[in-house]
Design a protein around this motif. Structure first.
Motif, short mmCIF file in Angstrom:
data_model
loop_
_atom_site.label_atom_id
_atom_site.label_comp_id
_atom_site.label_asym_id
_atom_site.label_seq_id
_atom_site.Cartn_x
_atom_site.Cartn_y
_atom_site.Cartn_z
N VAL A 227 0.87 -1.19 0.00
CA VAL A 227 0.00 0.00 0.00
C VAL A 227 0.90 1.24 0.00
O VAL A 227 1.86 1.32 0.76
N VAL A 228 0.60 2.15 -0.92
CA VAL A 228 1.43 3.35 -1.07
C VAL A 228 0.52 4.58 -1.09
O VAL A 228 -0.43 4.65 -1.87
N ALA A 229 0.84 5.56 -0.24
CA ALA A 229 0.13 6.85 -0.28
C ALA A 229 0.92 7.76 -1.21
O ALA A 229 2.14 7.86 -1.08
N VAL A 230 0.23 8.42 -2.10
CA VAL A 230 0.98 9.25 -3.04
C VAL A 230 1.21 10.66 -2.50
O VAL A 230 2.01 11.39 -3.07
N ASP A 231 0.56 11.03 -1.41
CA ASP A 231 0.79 12.38 -0.88
C ASP A 231 0.41 12.43 0.60
O ASP A 231 -0.19 11.50 1.13
N ASP A 232 0.76 13.57 1.22
CA ASP A 232 0.58 13.75 2.66
C ASP A 232 -0.77 13.32 3.22
O ASP A 232 -0.82 12.68 4.27
N GLN A 233 -1.85 13.73 2.55
CA GLN A 233 -3.17 13.54 3.14
C GLN A 233 -3.49 12.06 3.37
O GLN A 233 -4.42 11.73 4.11
N ALA A 234 -2.75 11.15 2.71
CA ALA A 234 -3.08 9.73 2.83
C ALA A 234 -1.98 8.92 3.51
O ALA A 234 -2.12 7.70 3.66
N THR A 235 -0.90 9.56 3.97
CA THR A 235 0.20 8.75 4.51
C THR A 235 -0.21 8.01 5.79
O THR A 235 0.19 6.86 6.00
N LEU A 236 -1.01 8.66 6.64
CA LEU A 236 -1.39 7.99 7.88
C LEU A 236 -2.35 6.83 7.58
O LEU A 236 -2.21 5.74 8.13
N ALA A 237 -3.30 7.08 6.69
CA ALA A 237 -4.22 5.99 6.32
C ALA A 237 -3.42 4.80 5.77
O ALA A 237 -3.70 3.64 6.10
N ALA A 238 -2.41 5.07 4.97
CA ALA A 238 -1.60 3.98 4.39
C ALA A 238 -0.92 3.18 5.50
O ALA A 238 -0.90 1.94 5.47
N ALA A 239 -0.39 3.89 6.50
CA ALA A 239 0.32 3.19 7.58
C ALA A 239 -0.65 2.33 8.39
O ALA A 239 -0.34 1.20 8.77
N VAL A 240 -1.85 2.87 8.65
CA VAL A 240 -2.83 2.13 9.46
C VAL A 240 -3.35 0.92 8.66
O VAL A 240 -3.52 -0.19 9.20
N ILE A 241 -3.56 1.11 7.38
CA ILE A 241 -3.98 -0.01 6.53
C ILE A 241 -2.89 -1.09 6.52
O ILE A 241 -3.18 -2.29 6.68
N ALA A 242 -1.63 -0.67 6.35
CA ALA A 242 -0.54 -1.64 6.30
C ALA A 242 -0.46 -2.43 7.61
O ALA A 242 -0.25 -3.64 7.61
N GLU A 243 -0.68 -1.72 8.73
CA GLU A 243 -0.66 -2.42 10.02
C GLU A 243 -1.77 -3.46 10.07
O GLU A 243 -1.56 -4.60 10.48
N ALA A 244 -2.97 -3.06 9.61
CA ALA A 244 -4.11 -3.99 9.65
C ALA A 244 -3.87 -5.21 8.76
O ALA A 244 -4.32 -6.32 9.07
N LEU A 245 -3.17 -5.00 7.66
CA LEU A 245 -2.97 -6.10 6.71
C LEU A 245 -1.64 -6.83 6.94
O LEU A 245 -1.32 -7.78 6.22
N GLY A 246 -0.84 -6.34 7.90
CA GLY A 246 0.44 -6.99 8.19
C GLY A 246 1.47 -6.79 7.09
O GLY A 246 2.30 -7.66 6.83
N LEU A 247 1.43 -5.62 6.45
CA LEU A 247 2.40 -5.35 5.37
C LEU A 247 3.54 -4.49 5.91
O LEU A 247 3.33 -3.66 6.80
N PRO A 248 4.75 -4.68 5.36
CA PRO A 248 5.86 -3.83 5.82
C PRO A 248 5.62 -2.38 5.45
O PRO A 248 5.24 -2.07 4.32
#
Ligand SMILES: Nc1ncnc2c1ncn2[C@@H]1O[C@H](COP(=O)(O)OP(=O)(O)OP(=O)(O)O)[C@@H](O)[C@H]1O
Ligand SMILES: [Mg+2]
Length: 416
Positions: A75-96
């Motif tokens: 999961v990759v956020a392309v800009d600031d507004q989505a970086t936190l959502a990307a990190a929380v999604i990655a945590e939920a899915l167990g992705l690095p």
């Protein structure tokens, strides 16, 4: 089965097309989420779920549901507004990914300062001041100081103040800006601004990526136009830096320390540093790559661009981190000279004729309402140049800029 990449693309970003084009070149299945339905259908007509990036836990629940039928590998956020959502999604899915805490610090200038302080990195004095009641804390402030909202980008709302009167005025302006963005009175009453000591000297931006546990620096960009306030509109970014070697080394070491202090462990970073002959001081750190359309200035020796590298890294396909092309390169970010409606950019052909200029992109749309800093944040256009030396690139950019004439008719927001 091909791996699936989930791209988080805020509707307001300049970076959608570059990332989507890069993703379309890869052997992946692509899902793109945005906060508004179908806003990107012209670039990628399938798989466009809608996620509210301002509610990372909700976004993670949706990503989790999507992953049941379409397993997600990166999961990759392309800009600031989505970086936190990307990190929380990655945590939920167990992705690095970067830890959510680190991303939270990278999008909040106070949290970032606190983490850097804990790591004993030299910084200006800083303090939080209530937006609704600046008088409560102004006695502790040493001038000159810089007032900034905790999480706005593109130097929006950032102002230098040299006296208590200017401080009060700056608070009024930021308050009006926050109100215009739809903040409610109770939100304003609860919010704070960061006020920090003004750091004199040069300023650079550092672009890089944390890959395989190490911070790799792609480029150090000089900002040749002095940024002394009261507002801080960025104009040129030019690489390689013309600072003395010892200063560049200090910048490189400080960048690695800042990235570590904030806790970024994966993916791109963009760090801003000011300094002089004796020291380098961090201004801010982002868990994303360079903003606007500026990434076009970064080109790698193997022909790939910045988005190619970021996506390859996220998918575990990067291998060795490549070097950027050694030629000097630069970009000029053009902001609106006044408040009003953009009509057109005159002089584009003449600007493109300047030796060294590769491209001029008009970013504003006819009819679009624009404002200069400290309120505005949209660009009228971008000029890109390459050459044998940073001096030559600067000359090309200045010459081209002088030939461009944005036509902006004075108007108030909302007036047609
Ligand atoms: N403490 C400081 N001393 C001197 N200048 C500063 C300081 N803080 C910020 N600035 C100036 O203000 C500019 C914008 O500040 P900052 O980078 O923190 O905010 P920003 O809105 O995130 O900017 P952007 O997103 O464009 O990087 C900086 O690039 C720098 O020129
Ligand atoms: Mg900045």
């Amino acid at each position: 089965m091909k791996p699936r990449l989930l791209l988080l693309v805020p509707t307001s970003t300049y970076r959608a097309e570059a990332f989507i084009r890069a993703a379309q070149k890869l052997p992946v299945d692509l899902s793109i989420a945005s906060e508004a339905p179908n806003s990107l259908a012209h670039l990628h007509p399938v798989d466009l779920p809608t996620f509210d990036f301002s509610r990372p836990a909700d976004a993670a629940a949706r990503a989790y549901a999507l992953a049941r039928s379409h397993p997600i590998h990166a999961v990759v956020a392309v800009d600031d507004q989505a970086t936190l959502a990307a990190a929380v999604i990655a945590e939920a899915l167990g992705l690095p990914h970067n830890p959510a805490d680190a991303v939270r610090a990278s999008i909040n200038k106070f949290f970032a300062r606190e983490r850097m302080r804990a790591a004993r990195i030299e910084q200006p004095r800083y303090t939080l001041v209530p937006l609704g009641n600046p008088a409560a804390s102004v006695r502790d402030i040493v001038y000159p100081a810089v007032v900034k909202p905790l999480s706005m980008a593109a130097s929006r709302g950032v102002m230098r103040v040299d006296s208590p009167v200017q401080l009060e005025d700056a608070f009024h302006r930021v308050r009006a800006l926050v109100e215009a963005n739809g903040a409610r009175a109770d939100e304003i009453a609860r919010s704070n601004l960061l006020v920090e000591g003004y750091v004199p000297g040069w300023e650079v931006a550092v672009e890089g990526i944390v890959a395989k546990g190490r911070a790799h620096i792609f480029a150090v960009f000089d900002k040749p136009d002095p940024l002394e306030g009261p507002y801080f509109p960025e104009t040129m970014y030019i690489t390689p830096s013309r600072l003395p070697w010892a200063a560049v080394e200090r910048v490189v070491r400080l960048t690695a320390a800042v990235v570590r202090a904030v806790g970024l462990t994966h993916g791109p970073f963009h760090v801003e540093i000011r300094g002089d002959d004796t020291r380098a001081v961090p201004i801010e750190v982002h868990a994303r790559s360079i903003g606007g359309l500026c990434s076009r200035v970064v080109r790698f020796e193997d022909g790939r661009n910045l988005e190619d590298i970021i996506l390859a890294d996220a998918l575990g396909l990067l291998g060795d981190v490549p070097a950027i092309e050694p030629r000097a390169a630069g970009v000029w970010m053009m902001q609106s000279p006044r408040r009003g409606r953009f009509e057109a950019m005159n002089g584009v052909a003449a600007a493109c004729d300047v030796p060294g200029v590769e491209e001029v992109i008009v970013a504003a749309r006819p009819g679009q309402y624009l404002e200069p800093l400290p309120e505005g944040f949209l660009y009228t256009g971008f000029i890109f140049a390459r050459g044998d030396s940073p001096q030559g690139v600067e000359h090309s950019l200045r010459t081209a800029f002088a030939r461009l004439l944005p036509v902006v008719h004075e108007a108030e927001a909302g007036a047609a």
